[in-house]
Design a protein around this motif. Structure first.
Motif, PDB file in Angstrom:
ATOM      1  N   GLY A  87       3.928  -4.634 -30.663  1.00 10.51           N
ATOM      2  CA  GLY A  87       4.451  -5.100 -31.940  1.00 10.51           C
ATOM      3  C   GLY A  87       5.655  -6.016 -31.830  1.00 10.51           C
ATOM      4  N   CYS A  88       6.239  -6.102 -30.618  1.00  9.39           N
ATOM      5  CA  CYS A  88       7.426  -6.943 -30.415  1.00  9.39           C
ATOM      6  C   CYS A  88       6.996  -8.247 -29.744  1.00  9.39           C
ATOM      7  N   SER A  89       6.466  -9.129 -30.525  1.00  5.77           N
ATOM      8  CA  SER A  89       5.856 -10.354 -29.986  1.00  5.77           C
ATOM      9  C   SER A  89       6.879 -11.392 -29.543  1.00  5.77           C
ATOM     10  N   ARG A  90       8.172 -11.194 -29.899  1.00  8.46           N
ATOM     11  CA  ARG A  90       9.195 -12.187 -29.570  1.00  8.46           C
ATOM     12  C   ARG A  90      10.206 -11.662 -28.550  1.00  8.46           C
ATOM     13  N   LEU A  91       9.806 -10.669 -27.788  1.00 11.87           N
ATOM     14  CA  LEU A  91      10.718 -10.078 -26.812  1.00 11.87           C
ATOM     15  C   LEU A  91      11.206 -11.106 -25.803  1.00 11.87           C
ATOM     16  N   GLU A  92      12.515 -11.108 -25.577  1.00 16.45           N
ATOM     17  CA  GLU A  92      13.110 -11.936 -24.535  1.00 16.45           C
ATOM     18  C   GLU A  92      13.543 -11.098 -23.334  1.00 16.45           C
ATOM     19  N   GLU A  93      13.772  -9.797 -23.571  1.00 15.97           N
ATOM     20  CA  GLU A  93      14.230  -8.922 -22.494  1.00 15.97           C
ATOM     21  C   GLU A  93      13.505  -7.587 -22.558  1.00 15.97           C
ATOM     22  N   VAL A  94      13.086  -7.102 -21.398  1.00 13.33           N
ATOM     23  CA  VAL A  94      12.531  -5.756 -21.254  1.00 13.33           C
ATOM     24  C   VAL A  94      13.299  -5.053 -20.152  1.00 13.33           C
ATOM     25  N   VAL A  95      13.806  -3.852 -20.470  1.00 21.29           N
ATOM     26  CA  VAL A  95      14.540  -3.046 -19.490  1.00 21.29           C
ATOM     27  C   VAL A  95      13.845  -1.690 -19.399  1.00 21.29           C
ATOM     28  N   MET A  96      13.386  -1.341 -18.200  1.00 22.13           N
ATOM     29  CA  MET A  96      12.725  -0.060 -17.961  1.00 22.13           C
ATOM     30  C   MET A  96      13.651   0.810 -17.117  1.00 22.13           C
ATOM     31  N   TYR A  97      14.122   1.912 -17.697  1.00 25.36           N
ATOM     32  CA  TYR A  97      14.992   2.819 -16.951  1.00 25.36           C
ATOM     33  C   TYR A  97      14.198   3.626 -15.925  1.00 25.36           C
ATOM     34  N   THR A  98      12.910   3.770 -16.141  1.00 27.04           N
ATOM     35  CA  THR A  98      11.979   4.295 -15.143  1.00 27.04           C
ATOM     36  C   THR A  98      10.705   3.466 -15.233  1.00 27.04           C
ATOM     37  N   LEU A  99       9.966   3.395 -14.164  1.00 29.73           N
ATOM     38  CA  LEU A  99       8.722   2.643 -14.179  1.00 29.73           C
ATOM     39  C   LEU A  99       7.605   3.468 -14.817  1.00 29.73           C
ATOM     40  N   PRO A 100       6.671   2.821 -15.513  1.00 27.38           N
ATOM     41  CA  PRO A 100       5.564   3.559 -16.146  1.00 27.38           C
ATOM     42  C   PRO A 100       4.701   4.272 -15.112  1.00 27.38           C
TER      43      PRO A 100
ATOM     44  N   SER B  29       1.350   5.342 -13.179  1.00 28.76           N
ATOM     45  CA  SER B  29       0.277   4.442 -12.741  1.00 28.76           C
ATOM     46  C   SER B  29      -0.916   4.424 -13.688  1.00 28.76           C
ATOM     47  N   ILE B  30      -1.062   5.465 -14.537  1.00 28.60           N
ATOM     48  CA  ILE B  30      -2.221   5.522 -15.440  1.00 28.60           C
ATOM     49  C   ILE B  30      -2.119   4.504 -16.574  1.00 28.60           C
ATOM     50  N   TRP B  31      -0.905   3.969 -16.810  1.00 29.15           N
ATOM     51  CA  TRP B  31      -0.710   3.040 -17.921  1.00 29.15           C
ATOM     52  C   TRP B  31      -0.804   1.593 -17.455  1.00 29.15           C
TER      53      TRP B  31
ATOM     54  N   PRO C 214       6.355   5.389  -6.191  1.00 34.04           N
ATOM     55  CA  PRO C 214       6.047   4.908  -4.832  1.00 34.04           C
ATOM     56  C   PRO C 214       5.568   3.463  -4.820  1.00 34.04           C
ATOM     57  N   THR C 215       5.329   2.900  -5.996  1.00 38.27           N
ATOM     58  CA  THR C 215       4.819   1.529  -6.057  1.00 38.27           C
ATOM     59  C   THR C 215       5.525   0.738  -7.162  1.00 38.27           C
ATOM     60  N   LEU C 216       5.653  -0.561  -6.923  1.00 38.95           N
ATOM     61  CA  LEU C 216       6.202  -1.474  -7.938  1.00 38.95           C
ATOM     62  C   LEU C 216       5.084  -2.307  -8.569  1.00 38.95           C
ATOM     63  N   THR C 217       3.877  -1.769  -8.547  1.00 37.62           N
ATOM     64  CA  THR C 217       2.706  -2.521  -8.995  1.00 37.62           C
ATOM     65  C   THR C 217       2.869  -3.091 -10.400  1.00 37.62           C
ATOM     66  N   HIS C 218       3.408  -2.288 -11.328  1.00 41.63           N
ATOM     67  CA  HIS C 218       3.558  -2.756 -12.710  1.00 41.63           C
ATOM     68  C   HIS C 218       4.422  -4.018 -12.782  1.00 41.63           C
ATOM     69  N   VAL C 219       5.514  -4.033 -12.028  1.00 37.74           N
ATOM     70  CA  VAL C 219       6.397  -5.193 -12.024  1.00 37.74           C
ATOM     71  C   VAL C 219       5.733  -6.367 -11.309  1.00 37.74           C
ATOM     72  N   LEU C 220       5.114  -6.092 -10.180  1.00 44.13           N
ATOM     73  CA  LEU C 220       4.475  -7.157  -9.403  1.00 44.13           C
ATOM     74  C   LEU C 220       3.357  -7.829 -10.195  1.00 44.13           C
TER      75      LEU C 220
END
Length: 396
Positions: A281-294, A296-298, A320-326
């Motif tokens: 719903g936030c189609s104009r996001l300029e910044e995303v900050v994740m305090y923990t990574l999602p 792997s199921i998401w 154990p993986t940075l797949t979401h960011v990569l």
């Protein structure tokens, strides 16, 4: 007498004197740059020891260093009998020097209440009277359910005369049924940045709020009626959202539908179905900050408008993986900066992350700022916002 040693001592003293003279004649702008450089440590906390040391270098430096030292002040525990903290403080308004330093203060952190470590409400009113340009108020409530009506009235009168027009409120640790948060918000309709660090069960006021929020940060989810009240006048102003509890589906839908079109920065700790709906719903996001990574199921899908991507991978929720960011980086055409915590340097996927950033000439920054150190409560032109002396110009 050893003439050679004497000559060496004289030469060394002359060299020191020359250095001191050079330091004393540095342009004020350069001195300010030096002090600004040491102001915050890598953890985002003010390095007061370095500032105090700089104040001793030269008398010409002392004034500027003191002004910076008094930008943020914290009133800690005062034993019983020392409640007249204002009269004992360096910012005492009856002194010319104290009045000057009081005008420097932009951020105040105080405990208020009836317990031993806290200031009385009466002392708080007096303290605020000495800080006419206060911008941010961080307040912790100690053994007190609510302010007396007379105190609220006195605060409102102070604001209407020469009192501080507070823009940022950080509220901590009162009883969940306490109305104090609502009382404070009624005093300062000027508040634009709100951080609530606790649960809240007190019913919101009947009258609509007089403030419009640009930022809402929540350590705990609020009852839906309280959330709706807080944001009822902020449909066209809310741009920064920070959610540190597990969002429910009702919360995600409400925020996405009513505020997603304006949100520029979104931060979260827990990624679930509600978070995913909010992100969509936030189609104009300029910044995303994740305090923990999602987990792997998401499948993490971010708007193509994101310019700053920041993530933490803390030991208590280590992925154990940075797949979401990569996977996200190649899909963000406007991305211009990636930040991570220092521990990511040694992550097995760290070299891949560095390569992806290098291929697009995107800076990859690491910092040691923990998530409980909040960014400056200002509206930035560009992200990241962070904590910087340069933000002081936005706090006047």
């Amino acid at each position: 007498m050893d003439i050679s040693n004497t000559s060496a001592c004289v030469a060394e003293q002359e060299h020191i004197d020359a250095q001191n003279a050079a330091v004393a004649h540095l342009p004020p702008e350069l001195v300010f740059d030096i002090l600004s450089y040491v102001y915050y440590g890598n953890d985002g906390i003010v390095d007061k020891l370095s500032l105090k040391a700089c104040a001793l270098v030269q008398s010409a430096w002392a004034e500027m260093a003191q002004q910076l030292l008094y930008r943020e002040i914290t009133v800690t525990a005062y034993p019983s009998g020392y409640d007249d903290v204002v009269l004992r403080a360096p910012i005492a308004p009856y002194k010319e020097r104290g009045k000057h330093l009081g005008e420097m203060v932009r951020s105040l952190d105080i405990p208020v209440g009836k317990g031993t470590p806290a200031l009385s409400p009466e002392s708080v009113v007096a303290l605020l009277r000495s800080l006419p340009r206060l911008y941010n108020l961080s307040i912790t409530i100690v053994e007190m359910h609510e302010f007396e009506p007379s105190t609220v009235h006195e605060l409102k009168q102070l604001v209407q005369t020469a009192g501080p027009q507070i823009r940022s409120l950080r509220f901590r640790r009162s009883g969940i049924l306490s109305p104090i948060l609502y009382q404070l918000l009624s005093v300062w309709p000027s508040i634009r940045f709100l951080f609530v660090a606790q649960e809240l069960a007190a019913a919101p006021p009947v009258d609509p709020p007089g403030f419009s929020l640009q930022e809402l940060s929540l350590n705990r989810n609020l009852p839906f009626d309280a959330l709706m009240w807080l944001l009822s006048n902020s449909a066209d102003s809310l741009q920064l959202l920070d959610l540190r509890d597990v969002p429910g589906s009702e919360l995600g839908k409400y925020l996405a539908m009513n505020h997603g079109h304006r949100v520029r920065s979104l931060r979260w700790v827990h990624y679930n179905r509600a978070t995913a709906e909010l992100v969509r719903g936030c189609s104009r996001l300029e910044e995303v900050v994740m305090y923990t990574l999602p987990p792997s199921i998401w499948d993490l899908t971010l708007p193509r408008s994101v310019e700053h991507l920041s993530f933490r991978n803390p030991p208590w929720a280590k992925s154990p993986t940075l797949t979401h960011v990569l996977n996200a980086i190649p899909k963000l055409p406007k991305l211009r900066m990636v930040t991570a915590d220092a521990g990511v340097r040694d992550h097995p996927d760290g070299p891949i992350l560095q390569r992806l950033c290098d291929e697009r000439s995107i800076p990859l920054a690491f910092d040691g700022k923990p998530p409980w150190i909040l960014d400056d409560p200002v509206m930035p032109d560009k992200f990241p916002r962070g904590r910087s002396v340069s933000n002081f110009r936005l706090m006047n």
